[in-house]
Scaffold this motif. Structure first.
Motif, PDB file in Angstrom:
ATOM      1  N   GLN A   1       1.312  -0.830  -0.014  1.00 42.51           N
ATOM      2  CA  GLN A   1      -0.322   0.085  -0.135  1.00 42.51           C
ATOM      3  C   GLN A   1       1.260   0.786   0.236  1.00 42.51           C
ATOM      4  O   GLN A   1       0.239   2.556  -0.795  1.00 42.51           O
ATOM      5  N   LYS A   2       1.711   1.092   0.915  1.00 35.63           N
ATOM      6  CA  LYS A   2       2.924   2.892   0.811  1.00 35.63           C
ATOM      7  C   LYS A   2       3.720   2.564  -0.374  1.00 35.63           C
ATOM      8  O   LYS A   2       3.522   3.746  -0.923  1.00 35.63           O
ATOM      9  N   LYS A   3       3.558   2.004  -0.994  1.00 34.78           N
ATOM     10  CA  LYS A   3       4.863   1.623  -2.416  1.00 34.78           C
ATOM     11  C   LYS A   3       3.283   2.184  -3.683  1.00 34.78           C
ATOM     12  O   LYS A   3       3.898   2.984  -4.156  1.00 34.78           O
ATOM     13  N   ALA A   4       2.511   1.495  -3.847  1.00 35.26           N
ATOM     14  CA  ALA A   4       1.438   1.606  -4.492  1.00 35.26           C
ATOM     15  C   ALA A   4       0.667   3.209  -4.006  1.00 35.26           C
ATOM     16  O   ALA A   4       0.442   3.853  -5.199  1.00 35.26           O
ATOM     17  N   GLN A   5       0.149   3.564  -3.436  1.00 29.52           N
ATOM     18  CA  GLN A   5       0.170   4.890  -2.025  1.00 29.52           C
ATOM     19  C   GLN A   5       0.615   5.778  -1.682  1.00 29.52           C
ATOM     20  O   GLN A   5       0.291   6.760  -1.356  1.00 29.52           O
ATOM     21  N   GLY A   6       1.716   5.498  -1.344  1.00 27.96           N
ATOM     22  CA  GLY A   6       1.710   6.385  -0.237  1.00 27.96           C
ATOM     23  C   GLY A   6       1.964   6.611   1.269  1.00 27.96           C
ATOM     24  O   GLY A   6       2.863   7.092   2.083  1.00 27.96           O
ATOM     25  N   TYR A   7       0.940   5.304   1.003  1.00 28.58           N
ATOM     26  CA  TYR A   7       0.355   5.416   2.638  1.00 28.58           C
ATOM     27  C   TYR A   7      -0.071   3.621   3.172  1.00 28.58           C
ATOM     28  O   TYR A   7      -0.666   3.578   1.983  1.00 28.58           O
ATOM     29  N   ALA A   8      -0.207   3.750   4.246  1.00 24.48           N
ATOM     30  CA  ALA A   8      -0.872   2.662   4.040  1.00 24.48           C
ATOM     31  C   ALA A   8      -2.130   2.871   5.574  1.00 24.48           C
ATOM     32  O   ALA A   8      -2.699   3.413   6.256  1.00 24.48           O
ATOM     33  N   VAL A   9      -3.029   1.532   5.184  1.00 27.50           N
ATOM     34  CA  VAL A   9      -4.895   1.268   5.903  1.00 27.50           C
ATOM     35  C   VAL A   9      -4.344   0.524   6.701  1.00 27.50           C
ATOM     36  O   VAL A   9      -5.582  -0.426   5.939  1.00 27.50           O
ATOM     37  N   PRO A  10      -4.348   0.297   7.585  1.00 30.58           N
ATOM     38  CA  PRO A  10      -4.486  -0.826   8.641  1.00 30.58           C
ATOM     39  C   PRO A  10      -5.883  -1.695   8.331  1.00 30.58           C
ATOM     40  O   PRO A  10      -6.242  -3.041   8.216  1.00 30.58           O
ATOM     41  N   ASP A  11      -7.229  -0.979   8.167  1.00 25.24           N
ATOM     42  CA  ASP A  11      -8.271  -1.365   8.376  1.00 25.24           C
ATOM     43  C   ASP A  11      -8.518  -2.206   7.454  1.00 25.24           C
ATOM     44  O   ASP A  11      -9.208  -3.195   7.342  1.00 25.24           O
ATOM     45  N   SER A  12      -8.142  -2.371   6.113  1.00 25.58           N
ATOM     46  CA  SER A  12      -8.175  -2.687   5.208  1.00 25.58           C
ATOM     47  C   SER A  12      -7.538  -3.797   4.186  1.00 25.58           C
ATOM     48  O   SER A  12      -7.607  -4.784   3.706  1.00 25.58           O
ATOM     49  N   PHE A  13      -6.121  -3.921   5.961  1.00 27.38           N
ATOM     50  CA  PHE A  13      -5.296  -5.256   5.593  1.00 27.38           C
ATOM     51  C   PHE A  13      -6.135  -6.537   5.308  1.00 27.38           C
ATOM     52  O   PHE A  13      -7.076  -6.570   6.716  1.00 27.38           O
ATOM     53  N   ASN A  14      -5.778  -7.341   4.178  1.00 30.81           N
ATOM     54  CA  ASN A  14      -6.577  -8.815   4.678  1.00 30.81           C
ATOM     55  C   ASN A  14      -5.347  -9.357   4.452  1.00 30.81           C
ATOM     56  O   ASN A  14      -5.815 -11.142   3.913  1.00 30.81           O
ATOM     57  N   HIS A  15      -4.502  -9.447   4.317  1.00 30.86           N
ATOM     58  CA  HIS A  15      -2.718 -10.304   3.855  1.00 30.86           C
ATOM     59  C   HIS A  15      -2.038 -10.683   5.659  1.00 30.86           C
ATOM     60  O   HIS A  15      -1.454 -11.193   5.920  1.00 30.86           O
ATOM     61  N   GLY A  16      -1.910  -9.659   5.502  1.00 28.53           N
ATOM     62  CA  GLY A  16      -0.830  -9.032   7.172  1.00 28.53           C
ATOM     63  C   GLY A  16       0.317  -7.586   6.967  1.00 28.53           C
ATOM     64  O   GLY A  16       0.666  -8.158   5.413  1.00 28.53           O
ATOM     65  N   ARG A  17       0.813  -7.714   7.715  1.00 32.73           N
ATOM     66  CA  ARG A  17       1.689  -6.612   7.396  1.00 32.73           C
ATOM     67  C   ARG A  17       3.117  -7.899   6.649  1.00 32.73           C
ATOM     68  O   ARG A  17       2.720  -8.604   7.148  1.00 32.73           O
ATOM     69  N   SER A  18       4.279  -6.636   6.414  1.00 27.55           N
ATOM     70  CA  SER A  18       5.136  -7.493   6.022  1.00 27.55           C
ATOM     71  C   SER A  18       5.975  -8.590   7.059  1.00 27.55           C
ATOM     72  O   SER A  18       6.163 -10.069   6.925  1.00 27.55           O
ATOM     73  N   ASP A  19       5.841  -8.081   8.368  1.00 23.94           N
ATOM     74  CA  ASP A  19       6.463  -8.191   9.014  1.00 23.94           C
ATOM     75  C   ASP A  19       6.051  -9.838   9.852  1.00 23.94           C
ATOM     76  O   ASP A  19       6.499 -10.452  10.251  1.00 23.94           O
ATOM     77  N   GLN A  20       4.798  -9.277   9.697  1.00 25.55           N
ATOM     78  CA  GLN A  20       3.736 -10.765  10.767  1.00 25.55           C
ATOM     79  C   GLN A  20       3.891 -12.133   9.545  1.00 25.55           C
ATOM     80  O   GLN A  20       3.999 -13.349   9.585  1.00 25.55           O
ATOM     81  N   ARG A  21       4.286 -11.850   7.884  1.00 24.49           N
ATOM     82  CA  ARG A  21       3.766 -12.795   7.068  1.00 24.49           C
ATOM     83  C   ARG A  21       5.799 -13.051   7.245  1.00 24.49           C
ATOM     84  O   ARG A  21       5.383 -14.733   7.157  1.00 24.49           O
ATOM     85  N   VAL A  22       6.840 -12.109   7.455  1.00 24.14           N
ATOM     86  CA  VAL A  22       7.780 -13.264   7.680  1.00 24.14           C
ATOM     87  C   VAL A  22       7.896 -13.856   8.863  1.00 24.14           C
ATOM     88  O   VAL A  22       8.528 -15.182   8.568  1.00 24.14           O
ATOM     89  N   ARG A  23       7.474 -13.348   9.994  1.00 27.79           N
ATOM     90  CA  ARG A  23       7.100 -13.721  11.291  1.00 27.79           C
ATOM     91  C   ARG A  23       6.876 -15.531  11.044  1.00 27.79           C
ATOM     92  O   ARG A  23       7.407 -16.804  11.480  1.00 27.79           O
ATOM     93  N   TRP A  24       5.468 -15.602  10.058  1.00 26.24           N
ATOM     94  CA  TRP A  24       4.428 -17.059  10.247  1.00 26.24           C
ATOM     95  C   TRP A  24       5.202 -17.596   9.564  1.00 26.24           C
ATOM     96  O   TRP A  24       5.209 -19.043   9.564  1.00 26.24           O
ATOM     97  N   LEU A  25       6.083 -17.184   7.980  1.00 25.66           N
ATOM     98  CA  LEU A  25       6.641 -18.387   7.457  1.00 25.66           C
ATOM     99  C   LEU A  25       7.995 -19.046   7.787  1.00 25.66           C
ATOM    100  O   LEU A  25       8.244 -19.875   8.286  1.00 25.66           O
ATOM    101  N   LYS A  26       8.712 -17.865   8.391  1.00 25.13           N
ATOM    102  CA  LYS A  26       9.823 -18.433   9.877  1.00 25.13           C
ATOM    103  C   LYS A  26       9.409 -19.583  10.220  1.00 25.13           C
ATOM    104  O   LYS A  26      10.317 -20.292  10.755  1.00 25.13           O
ATOM    105  N   ARG A  27       8.665 -19.196  11.091  1.00 22.93           N
ATOM    106  CA  ARG A  27       7.471 -19.868  12.461  1.00 22.93           C
ATOM    107  C   ARG A  27       7.624 -21.615  11.495  1.00 22.93           C
ATOM    108  O   ARG A  27       7.693 -22.303  12.211  1.00 22.93           O
TER     109      ARG A  27
END
Length: 286
Positions: A240-266
């Motif tokens: 979202q930051k790359k596409a529009q310059g800012y993020a809207v957390p309430d619209s997230f539906n895959h997870g933040r980068s750090d969350q995705r990294v954390r669960w894949l790593k786990r």
């Protein structure tokens, strides 16, 4: 990844060269590509992009289609990775007294008819629970490398294993229960359930990697890092930051980068499918 001598899956339906035609409505093909790619990466059903764009699907056969040598290599790679998921999840399900039923994988070019509706390659890889099939246009791997900076064989394997992770959720009943709950929630609450689903699919991709390496010694130095890099590049906040310059957390539906990294790593570090409960923890602690 080391894949020499590995078997190919018998569950691949190669429909490359057989596609439906697309006539895009408002915004044209270029806008559709961008919108659908962001939709796939940041959650939700990417097939909805077609309806929102006013796309019209029609039957069309490409008589002159000839796959490139690289595309053929991708096809062989995808088949071997799917076979690896079959071996791993058959064994893991058996440990818990369950029977694993492998999904199909459809390889296509341009557009495809699925049990979940019509789709074009611009929606990216997706899993359709209606026909228990993973759909992928292999050109997506090129897009990962050139447009997202997330290339590498394990990164591509992670994409396939993530979609198979949704199949695992489907077999275990998690996917259906989550979708049923989401249908009764507000958009914000449904997005949070979607995040939990996607992070668990990332975890299952890691579990697959752990056991695939145990069975076949498939991982090479740098492979896990490729997957973690890909996970970081497909976080909702990053995109979202790359596409529009800012993020809207309430619209997230895959997870933040750090969350995705954390669960894949786990998943990749434990290999224990029982440690992937993304539904019990509080949302803020995922």
């Amino acid at each position: 990844m080391r894949l020499d001598g590995r078997r190919n899956s018998s569950n691949v339906d190669d429909r490359r060269g057989r596609r439906t035609g697309l006539i895009a409505g408002t915004g044209g093909i270029g806008a559709l590509i961008i919108a659908a790619l962001i939709t796939w990466i940041s959650g939700g059903n990417p097939l909805s992009v077609l309806n929102n764009a006013g796309a019209v699907m029609g039957n069309q056969r490409d008589q002159n289609y000839v796959p490139s040598e690289k595309e053929q290599q991708y096809a062989d790679f995808a088949s071997k990775i799917l076979a690896g998921t079959e071996d791993v999840w058959t064994e893991e399900f058996a440990k818990h007294g369950l029977k694993y039923e492998a999904p199909k994988m459809v390889l296509y070019t341009g557009s495809v008819n699925s049990g979940c509706g019509n789709a074009t390659s611009q929606v990216g890889p997706f899993y359709c629970s209606a026909d228990r099939t993973v759909y992928i246009d292999l050109s997506f791997f090129e897009e990962m490398e050139k447009q997202m900076g997330a290339g590498g064989d394990f990164a591509y394997a992670y994409v396939i294993a993530h979609e198979v992770g949704h199949h695992v959720q489907n077999l275990l009943g998690t996917l259906g229960q989550a979708h049923d709950a989401m249908s009764r929630m507000s958009e914000k609450e449904a997005n949070r359930i979607s995040v939990r689903l996607e992070l668990q699919a990332d975890f299952y991709a890691g579990v697959w990697a752990f056991h695939d390496n145990r069975m076949f010694n498939s991982l090479e130095p740098g492979d896990i890092e490729e997957g973690l890099n890909a996970a970081s590049k497909i976080g909702d906040d990053y995109l979202q930051k790359k596409a529009q310059g800012y993020a809207v957390p309430d619209s997230f539906n895959h997870g933040r980068s750090d969350q995705r990294v954390r669960w894949l790593k786990r998943g990749a570090s434990t290999g224990d499918m029982t440690q992937g409960d993304t539904f019990s923890p509080s949302y803020d602690s995922l």
